[in-house]
Design an enzyme around this catalytic site. Structure first.
Site, PDB file in Angstrom:
ATOM      1  CE  LYS A 255      53.966  -9.053  17.804  1.00 44.08           C
ATOM      2  NZ  LYS A 255      53.553 -10.105  18.758  1.00 44.08           N
TER       3      LYS A 255
ATOM      4  CB  SER B   2      50.626  -6.820  20.108  1.00 43.94           C
ATOM      5  OG  SER B   2      50.574  -8.114  20.626  1.00 43.94           O
TER       6      SER B   2
ATOM      7  CG  ASP C 182      35.674  -7.142  14.094  1.00 45.05           C
ATOM      8  OD1 ASP C 182      35.861  -6.140  13.376  1.00 45.05           O
ATOM      9  OD2 ASP C 182      36.339  -8.182  13.985  1.00 45.05           O
TER      10      ASP C 182
END
Length: 538
Positions: A325, A300, A311
């Site tokens: 998740k 999460s 990224d």
């Protein structure tokens, strides 16, 4: 059950279904008359069945249990693994966790035989200051025997208003009589950062255990300040086993490392428009090389943070595949002090990767515990053009598996030889400290300590050979030192002993130069893109 209570539970059922409808349709979608009529029919059917069960079942019915543990959770489980109903106690605990503090004595506890045992006093808590140790057995609280009480019942007796006192009587190995501690209850903060230290000169290490607390970003900022992050040559941020928590706290922590205005995460769903979250303050010029440690327990909010770092090529992600998740739960309070966490959207990393892994056509058990073969479903590009994978959590840039214990280590861990886990009958730490040795920060596991360890194994009928001890000598010494330091000096000190020889941490430190090169290259690529003029298309 009294009629008044029946009406309250029926009202709860209606409110629950109404809350589900409200989240499903949301403010941007309008239910049609047919939709509304169908819902009313379903509610009528449900209340009719519940009423018949209450009146006609062969034995009296616990309606609370039927609703809280049966009908409502079963319905949500059909939707996805993370939509959840909270009964009054669970909801109260969640709110307490989010506030990041409570009033009590500050120790984690577990079950041992028919008593409750102290697993660890929290650093700086009344229990820690009083000298309570892991392995102490709670005999009584304010004169009331703790025998046969659940850990929840014991915890409730220890909690209370700030400034009040509670008398906890403990049984400790090596003491001829129980010891009574007079503890003054105080505010017990639940720190999101439990360990922060210099792993090596110039190399900082921070372990972030969760994002549930409203103080998460404050704790993180304090740890960075304590380590003087601007002067570090590298930083390892450990998110292993971090189950996530509050979205805004993950965004707040990511903001401390990314450049201002860089996107951190986005989410959208059937009934919710896309929303993007950006770095508002940015790293303010602090460009310390960064490695993020993850594993299968990182979920999460942990995946939001590690995905944003990856990224943007801000640092390297090292370790094992994360949980996967990426579902957004909106929490709605209901009547009877209960709550509903319903999935309303999905998270996406800055490159557009979906974090959530597939949960269709597999059992809940396999979804939670048997994530063995990651299957990424999409490929995206980082700021510098590197390929990253989505649809199944975060795939590390450098894969490093956690070492598996050999058969002898497994036997010692299974028998709880080193530490008083729940259910353990005896452990070496309490046995050894019961001999009352003088422990200082210079303590090392020498031949005398090893002789005591061998004697303990024989006493507990743990089979071993000289070859077993020799092959695992360094590991045994580290386990003993860690638990002794935890008992005498507290959890953070014991954890530091363990982390110094942690293979995944060592690999993270080794890859810091690679993380620096990655970040510098990404900044050059972005600068070049911004410097290239754009021309209108004919």
């Amino acid at each position: 059950m009294k009629p008044k209570r029946n009406r309250a539970l029926l009202t709860l059922a209606v409110l629950f279904f109404s809350a589900v409808l409200g989240v499903l349709y949301g403010p941007s979608l309008r239910a049609t008359p047919a939709d509304t009529s169908d819902l009313q029919d379903h509610i009528k059917d449900f209340t009719t069945v519940l009423s018949m069960v209450q009146q006609n079942y062969a034995v009296p019915v616990d309606t609370d249990k039927a609703l809280y543990e049966g009908a409502i959770p079963a319905m949500l489980r059909v939707l996805d693994p993370h939509s959840t109903f909270f009964d009054p106690r669970q909801y109260a605990l969640i709110r307490e966790g989010q506030r990041g503090k409570y009033y009590g004595v500050g120790m984690t506890i577990g079950v041992r035989e028919n008593y409750t045992v102290v697993l660890a006093p929290m650093p700086g808590s009344p229990a820690s200051k009083a000298g309570i140790r892991p392995g102490d057995i709670i005999h009584s609280i304010d004169g009331k025997s703790a025998e046969g009480l659940t850990t929840s019942e014991v915890a409730d007796l220890l909690k209370g208003p700030k400034g009040t006192t509670v008398h906890a009587t403990m049984v400790r190995e090596g003491e001829s009589a129980p010891i009574t501690f007079t503890l003054t209850r105080d505010e017990i903060p639940r720190h999101a950062v439990d360990v922060a230290f210099l792993a090596r000169p110039g190399i900082g290490y921070i372990r972030l255990t969760g994002f549930e607390s409203e103080e998460t970003d404050t704790d993180m900022a304090a740890a960075l300040k304590e380590l003087d992050v601007a002067k570090l040559d590298g930083l390892v941020l450990d998110l292993r086993g971090n189950p996530g928590g509050l979205l805004d706290k993950a965004v707040g922590v990511a903001d401390m490392f990314l450049d201002k205005n860089q996107i951190i995460v986005s989410h959208h769903g059937r009934a919710s428009e896309e929303r993007r979250y950006y770095a508002v303050h940015g790293n303010r010029g602090v460009q310390v090389p960064l490695v993020v440690l993850v594993n299968g327990g990182s979920a999460s909010a942990s995946e939001i943070l590690s995905g944003a770092i990856q990224d943007h090529d801000r640092g390297l992600v090292v370790g094992e595949q994360t949980f996967g998740k990426g579902l957004v739960q909106s929490v709605t309070p209901l009547s009877e002090n209960t709550g509903l966490a319903l999935t309303t959207a999905r998270y996406y990393t800055p490159s557009g990767r979906l974090i959530q892994r597939d949960y269709k056509d597999i059992s809940l058990y396999n979804y939670l515990y048997n994530h063995k073969n990651p299957q990424p479903t999409e490929v995206k590009l980082t700021d510098s053009g590197r390929q990253v994978f989505g649809g199944d959590g975060i795939t590390p840039d450098v894969m490093v598996a956690e070492p598996k214990p050999d058969d002898f280590q497994e036997q010692l861990l299974r028998r709880d030889v080193f530490f008083p886990f729940e259910g353990s009958v005896g452990n070496f730490t309490t046995y050894f400290l019961g001999t009352k040795p003088q422990i200082t920060k210079d303590f090392e596991v020498n031949d005398t300590v090893l002789a005591a360890f061998r004697a303990f194994l024989q006493k507990q009928s743990v089979s071993f050979t000289d070859a077993d001890i020799a092959a695992n000598l360094d590991w045994i010494k580290r386990q003993i030192k860690k638990e002794v330091f935890t008992s005498v000096f507290g959890l953070p000190t014991g954890d530091q002993v363990d982390l110094q020889d942690d293979p995944q941490v060592q690999k993270a430190i080794e890859t810091l130069p690679q993380a620096r090169a990655l970040y510098e290259n990404a900044r050059r690529v972005l600068a070049q893109r911004e410097s290239v003029p754009s021309f209108p298309q004919p």
